[in-house]
Write an enzyme that holds these catalytic residues in place. Sequence first.
Site, PDB file in Angstrom:
ATOM      1  CD  GLU A  41      -2.576   1.351   2.837  1.00  0.00           C
ATOM      2  OE1 GLU A  41      -1.955  -0.084   3.809  1.00  0.00           O
ATOM      3  OE2 GLU A  41      -3.319   1.407   2.669  1.00  0.00           O
ATOM      4  CE  LYS A 115      -7.543   0.603   3.959  1.00  0.00           C
ATOM      5  NZ  LYS A 115      -5.461   0.844   4.142  1.00  0.00           N
ATOM      6  CB  CYS A 148      -3.957  -2.124   4.668  1.00  0.00           C
ATOM      7  SG  CYS A 148      -2.950  -2.781   6.142  1.00  0.00           S
TER       8      CYS A 148
HETATM    9  C1  ACM Z   1      -4.225  -0.243   7.195  1.00  0.00           C
HETATM   10  O1  ACM Z   1      -4.671  -0.380   6.142  1.00  0.00           O
HETATM   11  N1  ACM Z   1      -2.993  -0.056   6.344  1.00  0.00           N
HETATM   12  C2  ACM Z   1      -3.757  -0.876   8.888  1.00  0.00           C
END
Ligand code: ACM
Length: 264
Positions: A41, A115, A148
């Site tokens: 990420e 995301k 993530c």
């Molecule tokens: C995250 O979502 N970077 C912990």
Amino acid sequence: MRVAYVQMEPRLLEVDRNLSRAERLIKDAAKEGAKLVVLPELFDTGYNFETRGEVEDVAMQIPDGQTTEFLVELARELEVFIVGGTAEKDEKGKLYNSAVIVGPIGLGYIGKYRKIHLFYREKLFFEPGNLGFRVFNIGIAKVGVMICFDWFFPESMRTLALKGAEVIAHPSNLVMPYAPRAMPIRALENRVYTITANRVGEERGLRFIGKSTIASPKAEVLAMGSESSEEVGVVEINLELARDKRLNELNDVFKDRRPEFYFV
Ligand code: ACM
């Protein structure tokens, strides 16, 4: 088919440096025969921003930005597919924690994911993703993308798997200890392969846990990174296993679902 994670240590706000570091590691993975390479990420910008202004300074448009163009060029040169997390600024200036997927000759930029489940202070800078969970058919595999903290919500991977994903590309900046233990179970529940590419190092007191993980539809850990080194993990996967949702002659984990009982 061989797949890889790139575990690296981006430096906050040092985009040029991070791209060249990623280039070296992607080339290592390609040399070992990987055809699909997953980066962490925000591999280009680092993670622990203090202000929105910092993100604005490094975020780029997709696909017309330095990071996507860099990945497209590398995918073409190495004849690989790459999924990597990047800070996106859309044409109206909105910021997203995104991932792009690019491929070799004739494909170039394939698509992006924004995301959906933002973690902690990400909520101060980024808009929640608005493109849904996306599966990209890249010919050699159907690749679902999530980022993530999305893993914490079983619905993320379930949605991708129900949409046909065989492999989950999971760019990450993990700070909590749970995902390396949980991802093999997510893989088992959905009978898919998972590639979690995590980062290492520390930014402004925030430590990232490494332990990038490739898991199989049988909950096997096929590769796991160290807690602190930059490295690549490359393994062979068998997509037939991910396409077969049967546990035995009477149970199929998708056909046996009873969605009419799952919602409250
Ligand atoms: C995250 O979502 N970077 C912990």
